[in-house]
Design a protein around this motif. Sequence first.
Motif, mmCIF file in Angstrom:
data_model
loop_
_atom_site.group_PDB
_atom_site.id
_atom_site.type_symbol
_atom_site.label_atom_id
_atom_site.label_comp_id
_atom_site.label_asym_id
_atom_site.label_seq_id
_atom_site.Cartn_x
_atom_site.Cartn_y
_atom_site.Cartn_z
ATOM 1 N N VAL A 110 0.959 -1.215 -0.015
ATOM 2 C CA VAL A 110 0.010 0.040 -0.072
ATOM 3 C C VAL A 110 0.934 1.218 0.046
ATOM 4 N N TYR A 111 0.848 2.081 -1.200
ATOM 5 C CA TYR A 111 1.776 2.831 -1.474
ATOM 6 C C TYR A 111 1.397 4.091 -2.280
ATOM 7 N N ASP A 112 1.909 5.265 -2.293
ATOM 8 C CA ASP A 112 1.867 6.311 -3.345
ATOM 9 C C ASP A 112 2.957 5.839 -4.315
ATOM 10 N N GLU A 113 3.015 6.572 -5.524
ATOM 11 C CA GLU A 113 4.156 6.188 -6.359
ATOM 12 C C GLU A 113 4.750 7.431 -6.810
ATOM 13 N N LEU A 114 5.943 7.674 -6.719
ATOM 14 C CA LEU A 114 6.769 8.881 -7.127
ATOM 15 C C LEU A 114 7.511 8.447 -8.409
ATOM 16 N N VAL B 103 9.243 15.468 -10.736
ATOM 17 C CA VAL B 103 8.848 14.451 -10.159
ATOM 18 C C VAL B 103 7.571 14.220 -10.249
ATOM 19 N N GLU B 104 6.590 13.391 -10.593
ATOM 20 C CA GLU B 104 5.203 13.284 -10.644
ATOM 21 C C GLU B 104 4.911 12.208 -9.420
ATOM 22 N N ILE B 105 3.642 12.466 -8.832
ATOM 23 C CA ILE B 105 3.057 11.840 -7.817
ATOM 24 C C ILE B 105 1.717 11.054 -8.192
ATOM 25 N N LYS B 106 1.753 9.848 -8.119
ATOM 26 C CA LYS B 106 0.318 9.189 -8.393
ATOM 27 C C LYS B 106 -0.018 8.783 -6.838
ATOM 28 N N LYS B 107 -1.155 9.341 -6.371
ATOM 29 C CA LYS B 107 -1.537 9.317 -4.984
ATOM 30 C C LYS B 107 -2.469 7.985 -4.916
ATOM 31 N N LYS B 108 -2.276 7.074 -4.221
ATOM 32 C CA LYS B 108 -3.237 6.017 -3.974
ATOM 33 C C LYS B 108 -3.735 5.900 -2.360
ATOM 34 N N ILE B 109 -2.791 6.433 -1.468
ATOM 35 C CA ILE B 109 -3.086 6.318 0.006
ATOM 36 C C ILE B 109 -4.142 7.653 0.477
ATOM 37 N N PRO B 110 -5.238 7.119 1.081
ATOM 38 C CA PRO B 110 -6.170 8.178 1.545
ATOM 39 C C PRO B 110 -5.745 9.327 2.259
ATOM 40 N N ILE B 111 -6.131 10.399 1.874
ATOM 41 C CA ILE B 111 -5.532 11.771 2.470
ATOM 42 C C ILE B 111 -6.057 11.974 3.932
ATOM 43 N N CYS B 112 -5.348 12.425 4.820
ATOM 44 C CA CYS B 112 -5.876 12.167 6.123
ATOM 45 C C CYS B 112 -6.460 11.127 6.693
ATOM 46 N N GLY B 113 -5.553 10.053 6.372
ATOM 47 C CA GLY B 113 -6.142 8.503 6.878
ATOM 48 C C GLY B 113 -5.301 8.062 7.768
ATOM 49 N N GLY B 114 -4.362 8.798 8.422
ATOM 50 C CA GLY B 114 -3.358 8.059 9.418
ATOM 51 C C GLY B 114 -2.660 7.207 9.065
ATOM 52 N N LEU B 115 -2.078 7.077 7.624
ATOM 53 C CA LEU B 115 -1.171 5.993 7.160
ATOM 54 C C LEU B 115 0.274 6.540 7.084
ATOM 55 N N GLY B 116 0.187 7.899 6.991
ATOM 56 C CA GLY B 116 1.619 8.692 6.770
ATOM 57 C C GLY B 116 1.742 8.696 5.630
ATOM 58 N N GLY B 117 0.801 8.930 4.386
ATOM 59 C CA GLY B 117 1.096 9.179 3.098
ATOM 60 C C GLY B 117 1.889 10.243 2.712
ATOM 61 N N ASN C 84 -10.606 2.059 5.032
ATOM 62 C CA ASN C 84 -11.096 3.577 5.162
ATOM 63 C C ASN C 84 -12.356 3.774 4.684
ATOM 64 N N ASN C 85 -13.115 4.385 5.351
ATOM 65 C CA ASN C 85 -14.723 4.490 4.942
ATOM 66 C C ASN C 85 -14.990 5.865 4.281
ATOM 67 N N GLY C 86 -13.749 6.529 3.994
ATOM 68 C CA GLY C 86 -14.020 7.825 3.184
ATOM 69 C C GLY C 86 -13.949 8.971 3.928
ATOM 70 N N SER C 87 -13.855 8.782 5.262
ATOM 71 C CA SER C 87 -13.772 10.273 6.397
ATOM 72 C C SER C 87 -12.301 10.355 6.342
ATOM 73 N N LYS C 88 -12.106 11.752 6.729
ATOM 74 C CA LYS C 88 -10.683 12.429 7.064
ATOM 75 C C LYS C 88 -10.702 12.840 8.393
ATOM 76 N N LEU C 89 -9.645 12.838 8.862
ATOM 77 C CA LEU C 89 -9.366 13.377 10.384
ATOM 78 C C LEU C 89 -8.045 14.213 10.301
ATOM 79 N N SER C 90 -8.160 15.216 11.157
ATOM 80 C CA SER C 90 -7.040 15.940 11.238
ATOM 81 C C SER C 90 -6.009 15.452 12.349
ATOM 82 N N PHE D 225 -12.344 2.013 0.442
ATOM 83 C CA PHE D 225 -10.861 1.940 0.315
ATOM 84 C C PHE D 225 -10.564 0.632 1.357
ATOM 85 N N VAL D 226 -10.151 -0.574 0.582
ATOM 86 C CA VAL D 226 -9.928 -1.785 1.498
ATOM 87 C C VAL D 226 -8.801 -2.474 0.583
ATOM 88 N N GLU D 227 -7.561 -2.745 1.342
ATOM 89 C CA GLU D 227 -6.305 -3.249 0.853
ATOM 90 C C GLU D 227 -5.688 -4.132 1.493
#
Length: 247
Positions: free
Chosen positions: A11-15, A56-70, A148-154, A241-243
Motif C-alpha cells: 500500500v503506497y503512493d508512487e513517485l 517528479v510526478e506523484i500518483k496518489k493512492k493512500i487516502p488523504i488524512c487517513g493516518g497512514l503517513g502517506g 478507510n470509510n472515506g472520512s478524514k481526520l486532522s 478503500f480496502v487493501e
Amino acid sequence: MQSIFVFLKDVYDELIFYPDSEFIEDSAKVPGITNNSIIKAWKILKDNFDLKIPYVEIKKKIPICGGLGGGSSDAACFINSVFDLWGFSIEEKLAKIKLCRELGSDACVFLFKYFKDCQSVYINGTGFSGDISDTNLSFRDRYIVVVNNGSKLSTKEVFRNFKGPFCKENNDIAGVLEKFNNSLQKSAFELMPSLKKVIDDILLTSPLFCGVSGSGSTCFGLYENKNDAKNAKALLKNYPFVEISRI
C-alpha cells in the motif's frame, strides 16, 4: 510518545522521477492537498544544497488524512531518492535528518526507514526530539488489511482532543509490545464516531488484532496469513478503500 511504525509493502503512493529535468512545483501538486509535503521537502533541499533536484510526478493512492503517513512517506521517499541520485552514503543521509525536522515528526521516522531500509521502527519521544531505532521485529508471513470509510481526520485535532492518560509505565519496546494499544483511538472515535462501526466490522473477520492506524481515519486488522486477509477483504468490500498488504 511511544510508538511503533510498521511499514506496509503493498500500500503506497508512487513517485516517478525524471533525472534529466529540473523540479517544478506544478509537477508535484496533488488535487485536494494544499499543504504539499513534497514541495516542502523540495524547499528544504533547495535551501540547503546547491545540487540539481529532478522533476517528479506523484500518483496518489493512500487516502488523504487517513493516518497512514502517506504525505510524510512521500516527502521522505523524495528526499531519499534525491540523496541516492547524488550518491550519499547511509551515514551522510542520517547526518542530514535534522534538516528535515520541519516536515513533521512522521517524516523523520520515514526518513529513518528509507535510510536504514528497515520494516518497523520504534520511537520514544517525538520525531522532532525523540529516539528512533529499528525494532528488528519479525512478523513472519502475516498480513494487514487496511480499511478507510472515506472520512478524514486532522492529526492536530485528534491530539488536541486527546484527554489522556499518557502511558508512562513502559520505557522500552518490550513494554510497549506487551501492553500495546493506540492511545489516540478514543479521541479519534469521539471526533469521528463512524470509525467505531469500521472496527466492529473488522472484528467480525476474526483478526489477530485490530485498531485505528495512528490518529485515524484508516483502521486495520492483522491476520495470520494471506488467505485470512483475503477472506477479510471480501467481507469488508463495501468500504471505499480496502487493501491487503504484506508487512
